[in-house]
Design an enzyme around this catalytic site. Sequence first.
Site, short mmCIF file in Angstrom:
data_model
loop_
_atom_site.label_atom_id
_atom_site.label_comp_id
_atom_site.label_asym_id
_atom_site.label_seq_id
_atom_site.Cartn_x
_atom_site.Cartn_y
_atom_site.Cartn_z
N CYS A 271 1.05 -0.98 0.23
CA CYS A 271 0.01 -0.18 -0.34
C CYS A 271 1.28 0.84 0.07
O CYS A 271 0.95 2.20 -0.68
CB CYS A 271 -1.04 -0.17 1.66
SG CYS A 271 -0.84 0.00 2.56
N HIS A 319 -2.38 0.98 6.82
CA HIS A 319 -2.82 1.28 5.11
C HIS A 319 -2.91 3.04 5.00
O HIS A 319 -3.30 3.33 5.43
CB HIS A 319 -4.29 0.51 4.95
CG HIS A 319 -4.80 0.17 3.98
ND1 HIS A 319 -3.65 -0.81 2.71
CD2 HIS A 319 -5.12 0.85 3.05
CE1 HIS A 319 -4.58 -1.08 1.93
NE2 HIS A 319 -5.68 -0.03 1.71
N HIS A 331 -5.79 1.66 -3.91
CA HIS A 331 -4.87 1.75 -2.87
C HIS A 331 -4.48 0.09 -3.27
O HIS A 331 -5.39 -0.84 -4.14
CB HIS A 331 -5.56 1.48 -1.19
CG HIS A 331 -6.62 0.24 -1.37
ND1 HIS A 331 -6.70 0.10 -0.54
CD2 HIS A 331 -7.85 0.15 -2.65
CE1 HIS A 331 -7.98 -0.99 -0.01
NE2 HIS A 331 -8.66 -0.62 -1.74
#
Length: 356
Positions: A271, A319, A331
């Site tokens: 990510c 994240h 993402h």
Amino acid sequence: MAAHRKPSQRPFSGHTARTAVTLALAGAATATAFDGTGHAEPQLTPEQVKTKVDTLYREAEAATEKYNGAKEKADTSQRRLHSLQEEAARKQSRLNSAREALGSVAAAQYRDGGIDPAWQLALSSDPDRYLDGAALAERAGDRQAAAVSQVGRQLREIERLRGAARVELASLRSRQAELNRQKRTVTGKLAEARGLLARLTPRQRTEMTGAGGTRGPRVSRSAADPRQPLEQRAGSAPAPTTRAAAAVAYAYGKLGSPYVWGATGPNAFDCSGLVQAAYRSAGISLPRTTYAQIDAGHRVSRSELQPGDLVFFYSGISHVGIYVGNGRMIHAPNPSAPVRVAPIDEMPFAGATRVA
């Protein structure tokens, strides 16, 4: 009267012994079963598997960010150590040259002999010439003393560099140990997740991971041609700056790329690696980890989000995605899902940062 003899007992034959052992084991197994001490592993429902896998992925991602941070520090430490070693080698070479020069002077003095200057003056046939030579020798002696002093300083500097290199090497080894710990954590969590997914049928896995453990709409690479204006890409809003637009365009161009932990592109990402690569393409250098990226720009509220902003999730800031407008982001979700578009409300929102 005839003596009564006790009938002799024959030992178990091989067949009889095997039968007895088999019965004993069967009885033990039956007793164990009735005791309740031996249980088969409970069968998890697909929803329970999904919950456990999602948890493992979040834990693995948190460990991945720690791994990325440790790797960044280890790489920096490795570069510093290399620089210190190179500088020490250069100074050692200069020191060796200075020592050789002093050695030559010392050898010449030994060959010339060490006669007391007063006697040399008394015995000289040309005292004036001798005195001129003595003054020159004194100046040469001063230069020699300075050279000796310089050698001493070089020795102390080399020792300082070697000491710094020893400290840096210890730091590097500590960070490498941390790298290995985090790597074991990540690989262990991912292996456990793979084991759980393997219990499902192909159809159940597709239903569970078809959205990558997320519930957002999926956008294919072909549906997001980077040459299209941003507002035409699945309803995205225009980015406010050219650099933000470039980062968003890069992210759209990577839709469908696989998630690989620790990867920063160009063909696979985790990510924070996707975010770093997207902004690198726009000429902006971002830190490697989520918990550093959130402090790389200035914070914005959820209601102020614009395309190109970085959006972060979970309390541990584990994240990150790139906001593209209309409540959505691009993402890299997890190993079960490629880079994709998803709603930002599918995970606990933790904050946002504007870097361009």
